[in-house]
Design a protein around this motif. Structure first.
Motif, PDB file in Angstrom:
ATOM      1  N   PRO A 154      13.578  19.912  54.371  1.00 58.03           N
ATOM      2  CA  PRO A 154      12.753  18.698  54.400  1.00 58.03           C
ATOM      3  C   PRO A 154      13.027  17.742  53.234  1.00 58.03           C
ATOM      4  CG  PRO A 154      11.407  20.605  54.896  1.00 58.03           C
ATOM      5  CD  PRO A 154      12.753  21.129  54.443  1.00 58.03           C
ATOM      6  N   TRP A 155      13.217  18.296  52.039  1.00 55.76           N
ATOM      7  CA  TRP A 155      13.503  17.420  50.893  1.00 55.76           C
ATOM      8  C   TRP A 155      14.850  16.735  51.060  1.00 55.76           C
ATOM      9  CZ3 TRP A 155      11.541  14.702  47.178  1.00 55.76           C
ATOM     10  CH2 TRP A 155      12.403  14.140  46.225  1.00 55.76           C
ATOM     11  N   GLU A 156      15.863  17.473  51.469  1.00 58.19           N
ATOM     12  CA  GLU A 156      17.187  16.877  51.661  1.00 58.19           C
ATOM     13  C   GLU A 156      17.132  15.781  52.713  1.00 58.19           C
ATOM     14  OE1 GLU A 156      19.877  17.323  49.791  1.00 58.19           O
ATOM     15  OE2 GLU A 156      18.725  18.724  48.568  1.00 58.19           O
ATOM     16  N   GLN A 170      18.294  11.559  62.077  1.00 58.82           N
ATOM     17  CA  GLN A 170      19.251  12.493  61.475  1.00 58.82           C
ATOM     18  C   GLN A 170      18.595  13.282  60.339  1.00 58.82           C
ATOM     19  OE1 GLN A 170      22.515   9.971  60.295  1.00 58.82           O
ATOM     20  NE2 GLN A 170      23.009   9.437  62.409  1.00 58.82           N
ATOM     21  N   ALA A 171      17.780  12.588  59.545  1.00 61.64           N
ATOM     22  CA  ALA A 171      17.097  13.246  58.429  1.00 61.64           C
ATOM     23  C   ALA A 171      16.111  14.287  58.934  1.00 61.64           C
ATOM     24  CB  ALA A 171      16.380  12.201  57.568  1.00 61.64           C
ATOM     25  N   LEU A 194       8.804  12.074  58.270  1.00 62.82           N
ATOM     26  CA  LEU A 194       9.649  12.597  57.181  1.00 62.82           C
ATOM     27  C   LEU A 194       8.816  12.917  55.940  1.00 62.82           C
ATOM     28  CD1 LEU A 194      12.743  10.247  57.415  1.00 62.82           C
ATOM     29  CD2 LEU A 194      12.836  12.752  57.403  1.00 62.82           C
ATOM     30  N   LEU A 195       7.920  11.991  55.600  1.00 50.70           N
ATOM     31  CA  LEU A 195       7.075  12.184  54.424  1.00 50.70           C
ATOM     32  C   LEU A 195       6.157  13.388  54.610  1.00 50.70           C
ATOM     33  CD1 LEU A 195       5.905  11.324  51.695  1.00 50.70           C
ATOM     34  CD2 LEU A 195       4.430   9.705  52.929  1.00 50.70           C
ATOM     35  N   GLN A 196       5.488  13.467  55.752  1.00 53.94           N
ATOM     36  CA  GLN A 196       4.551  14.579  55.981  1.00 53.94           C
ATOM     37  C   GLN A 196       5.275  15.921  56.009  1.00 53.94           C
ATOM     38  OE1 GLN A 196       2.591  13.255  59.571  1.00 53.94           O
ATOM     39  NE2 GLN A 196       1.068  12.071  58.430  1.00 53.94           N
ATOM     40  N   ARG A 197       6.461  15.943  56.585  1.00 53.57           N
ATOM     41  CA  ARG A 197       7.229  17.188  56.632  1.00 53.57           C
ATOM     42  C   ARG A 197       7.603  17.643  55.216  1.00 53.57           C
ATOM     43  NH1 ARG A 197      13.052  19.011  58.861  1.00 53.57           N
ATOM     44  NH2 ARG A 197      13.818  17.406  57.468  1.00 53.57           N
TER      45      ARG A 197
END
Length: 198
Positions: free
Chosen positions: A78-80, A71-72, A121-124
Protein backbone atom coordinates in the motif's frame (compact mmCIF):
# COMPACT_ATOMS: atom_id res chain seq x y z
CA UNK A 1 -17.34 18.26 -39.00
CA UNK A 2 -15.94 19.30 -42.34
CA UNK A 3 -12.32 18.42 -43.05
CA UNK A 4 -11.13 22.04 -42.60
CA UNK A 5 -13.04 22.33 -39.31
CA UNK A 6 -11.39 19.14 -38.03
CA UNK A 7 -7.98 20.50 -39.07
CA UNK A 8 -8.66 23.84 -37.34
CA UNK A 9 -9.62 22.02 -34.15
CA UNK A 10 -6.45 19.90 -34.25
CA UNK A 11 -4.32 22.99 -34.90
CA UNK A 12 -5.92 24.78 -31.95
CA UNK A 13 -5.38 21.82 -29.62
CA UNK A 14 -1.74 21.47 -30.73
CA UNK A 15 -1.06 25.19 -30.29
CA UNK A 16 -2.78 25.29 -26.90
CA UNK A 17 -0.93 22.18 -25.71
CA UNK A 18 2.44 23.68 -26.66
CA UNK A 19 1.78 27.12 -25.16
CA UNK A 20 0.18 25.77 -21.99
CA UNK A 21 3.09 23.36 -21.47
CA UNK A 22 5.63 26.18 -21.78
CA UNK A 23 3.81 28.96 -19.94
CA UNK A 24 0.84 27.63 -17.97
CA UNK A 25 -2.91 28.03 -18.41
CA UNK A 26 -3.05 31.83 -18.50
CA UNK A 27 -1.73 32.16 -22.08
CA UNK A 28 -3.96 34.63 -23.98
CA UNK A 29 -6.44 32.84 -26.22
CA UNK A 30 -5.56 35.25 -29.03
CA UNK A 31 -2.01 33.95 -28.95
CA UNK A 32 -3.24 30.35 -29.18
CA UNK A 33 -5.39 31.26 -32.19
CA UNK A 34 -2.46 33.06 -33.83
CA UNK A 35 -0.16 30.08 -33.38
CA UNK A 36 -2.85 27.75 -34.76
CA UNK A 37 -3.21 29.99 -37.81
CA UNK A 38 -6.90 30.73 -37.21
CA UNK A 39 -8.97 33.70 -36.07
CA UNK A 40 -10.06 34.16 -32.47
CA UNK A 41 -13.63 33.68 -33.74
CA UNK A 42 -12.70 30.22 -35.00
CA UNK A 43 -11.24 29.39 -31.58
CA UNK A 44 -14.47 30.46 -29.86
CA UNK A 45 -16.55 28.52 -32.38
CA UNK A 46 -14.67 25.33 -31.48
CA UNK A 47 -14.15 26.11 -27.76
CA UNK A 48 -16.68 28.62 -26.38
CA UNK A 49 -14.79 29.00 -23.08
CA UNK A 50 -11.22 28.70 -21.87
CA UNK A 51 -12.36 25.81 -19.67
CA UNK A 52 -13.67 23.88 -22.68
CA UNK A 53 -10.31 24.29 -24.42
CA UNK A 54 -8.40 23.30 -21.29
CA UNK A 55 -10.65 20.26 -20.84
CA UNK A 56 -10.01 19.11 -24.41
CA UNK A 57 -6.25 19.68 -24.20
CA UNK A 58 -5.82 17.79 -20.93
CA UNK A 59 -8.37 14.99 -21.29
CA UNK A 60 -5.52 12.55 -21.89
CA UNK A 61 -3.66 13.71 -18.76
CA UNK A 62 -6.78 13.29 -16.61
CA UNK A 63 -7.15 9.75 -17.98
CA UNK A 64 -3.46 9.09 -17.27
CA UNK A 65 -3.91 10.10 -13.62
CA UNK A 66 -6.76 7.61 -13.26
CA UNK A 67 -4.56 4.91 -14.86
CA UNK A 68 -1.73 5.75 -12.46
CA UNK A 69 -4.12 5.34 -9.53
CA UNK A 70 -5.38 2.00 -10.81
CA UNK A 71 -1.80 0.76 -11.27
CA UNK A 72 -0.95 1.95 -7.76
CA UNK A 73 -3.96 0.13 -6.30
CA UNK A 74 -2.81 -3.06 -8.05
CA UNK A 75 0.56 -2.93 -6.25
CA UNK A 76 0.88 -5.33 -3.31
CA UNK A 77 2.46 -2.81 -0.94
CA UNK A 78 0.00 0.00 0.00
CA UNK A 79 2.77 2.49 0.79
CA UNK A 80 4.61 1.78 -2.46
CA UNK A 81 1.38 2.23 -4.39
CA UNK A 82 0.56 5.48 -2.59
CA UNK A 83 4.06 6.89 -3.15
CA UNK A 84 4.17 5.69 -6.78
CA UNK A 85 0.89 7.43 -7.53
CA UNK A 86 1.99 10.74 -6.03
CA UNK A 87 5.32 10.51 -7.85
CA UNK A 88 3.57 9.82 -11.15
CA UNK A 89 1.22 12.78 -10.73
CA UNK A 90 4.13 15.04 -9.82
CA UNK A 91 6.05 13.86 -12.88
CA UNK A 92 3.11 14.95 -15.03
CA UNK A 93 3.10 18.32 -13.27
CA UNK A 94 6.83 18.80 -13.77
CA UNK A 95 6.66 17.95 -17.48
CA UNK A 96 3.92 20.45 -18.34
CA UNK A 97 3.28 23.85 -16.71
CA UNK A 98 -0.29 23.81 -18.02
CA UNK A 99 -1.04 20.52 -16.33
CA UNK A 100 0.77 21.82 -13.25
CA UNK A 101 -1.73 24.71 -13.12
CA UNK A 102 -4.65 22.38 -13.79
CA UNK A 103 -3.56 20.03 -11.00
CA UNK A 104 -3.71 22.92 -8.52
CA UNK A 105 -7.14 24.00 -9.70
CA UNK A 106 -8.51 20.46 -9.74
CA UNK A 107 -7.03 19.06 -6.54
CA UNK A 108 -9.54 17.38 -4.20
CA UNK A 109 -12.61 17.77 -6.40
CA UNK A 110 -15.29 15.45 -5.10
CA UNK A 111 -17.13 13.42 -7.67
CA UNK A 112 -14.11 13.17 -9.93
CA UNK A 113 -12.94 9.63 -10.73
CA UNK A 114 -9.39 10.50 -9.71
CA UNK A 115 -10.69 11.81 -6.38
CA UNK A 116 -12.36 8.47 -5.63
CA UNK A 117 -9.25 6.50 -6.57
CA UNK A 118 -7.05 8.80 -4.51
CA UNK A 119 -9.35 8.31 -1.52
CA UNK A 120 -9.03 4.55 -1.99
CA UNK A 121 -5.21 4.77 -2.16
CA UNK A 122 -5.07 6.94 0.95
CA UNK A 123 -7.44 4.75 2.98
CA UNK A 124 -5.61 1.59 1.95
CA UNK A 125 -2.26 3.06 3.06
CA UNK A 126 -3.85 4.19 6.33
CA UNK A 127 -5.38 0.76 7.00
CA UNK A 128 -1.97 -0.84 6.51
CA UNK A 129 -0.50 1.56 9.08
CA UNK A 130 1.81 3.24 6.56
CA UNK A 131 0.14 6.66 6.33
CA UNK A 132 -0.81 8.64 9.41
CA UNK A 133 -4.48 8.31 10.34
CA UNK A 134 -5.18 12.04 10.51
CA UNK A 135 -4.33 12.75 6.85
CA UNK A 136 -7.38 13.69 4.74
CA UNK A 137 -7.91 14.19 1.04
CA UNK A 138 -7.97 17.95 1.58
CA UNK A 139 -4.51 17.56 3.11
CA UNK A 140 -3.45 15.82 -0.09
CA UNK A 141 -4.46 18.95 -2.00
CA UNK A 142 -1.63 20.70 -0.14
CA UNK A 143 0.81 18.13 -1.47
CA UNK A 144 -0.29 18.90 -5.04
CA UNK A 145 -0.22 22.66 -4.42
CA UNK A 146 3.19 22.51 -2.76
CA UNK A 147 4.75 20.51 -5.56
CA UNK A 148 3.08 22.79 -8.13
CA UNK A 149 4.68 25.85 -6.53
CA UNK A 150 8.07 24.12 -6.45
CA UNK A 151 7.75 23.10 -10.11
CA UNK A 152 6.80 26.64 -11.14
CA UNK A 153 9.62 28.25 -9.19
CA UNK A 154 12.38 25.83 -10.18
CA UNK A 155 11.60 24.36 -13.61
CA UNK A 156 14.17 26.58 -15.37
CA UNK A 157 16.92 26.55 -12.74
CA UNK A 158 16.61 23.10 -11.16
CA UNK A 159 13.99 20.96 -12.94
CA UNK A 160 14.28 18.03 -10.51
CA UNK A 161 13.97 20.04 -7.28
CA UNK A 162 10.36 18.90 -6.87
CA UNK A 163 11.61 15.34 -6.23
CA UNK A 164 13.38 16.47 -3.06
CA UNK A 165 10.27 18.37 -1.97
CA UNK A 166 8.09 15.29 -2.59
CA UNK A 167 10.49 12.99 -0.69
CA UNK A 168 10.36 15.30 2.34
CA UNK A 169 6.56 15.45 2.09
CA UNK A 170 6.21 11.67 1.83
CA UNK A 171 8.35 11.22 4.94
CA UNK A 172 5.99 13.59 6.75
CA UNK A 173 2.95 11.53 5.71
CA UNK A 174 4.30 8.30 7.20
CA UNK A 175 2.56 7.04 10.31
CA UNK A 176 5.92 6.55 12.02
CA UNK A 177 6.58 10.29 11.73
CA UNK A 178 3.21 11.34 13.12
CA UNK A 179 2.89 13.98 15.81
CA UNK A 180 -0.37 15.75 16.71
CA UNK A 181 -1.28 18.35 14.11
CA UNK A 182 -1.81 21.92 15.33
CA UNK A 183 -5.10 22.63 13.49
CA UNK A 184 -7.88 20.49 11.97
CA UNK A 185 -8.00 19.81 8.23
CA UNK A 186 -9.80 22.23 5.95
CA UNK A 187 -13.30 21.30 4.88
CA UNK A 188 -14.05 20.50 1.25
CA UNK A 189 -15.73 23.91 0.92
CA UNK A 190 -12.68 25.70 2.31
CA UNK A 191 -10.45 23.68 0.00
CA UNK A 192 -12.55 24.65 -3.05
CA UNK A 193 -12.46 28.32 -2.01
CA UNK A 194 -8.69 28.19 -1.63
CA UNK A 195 -8.33 26.36 -4.94
CA UNK A 196 -10.19 29.03 -6.85
CA UNK A 197 -7.96 31.74 -5.40
CA UNK A 198 -4.86 30.08 -6.90
Amino acid sequence: MRKDAVQNRENLLRAARELFADRGLDVPLEEIARRAGVSIGTLYNRFPTRDSLVGAVFADRVATVAELAEQALAMDDPWEGFAAFLTGVCELQAADLGYNDLAVRGAALEGDRGYGLMRELLQRAQRSGDVRDDVTLTDMAFVVWGIAATVKATYQVSPGAWRRHLALTLDGLRATAAHPLPVPPMSTTQTRTAMHSC
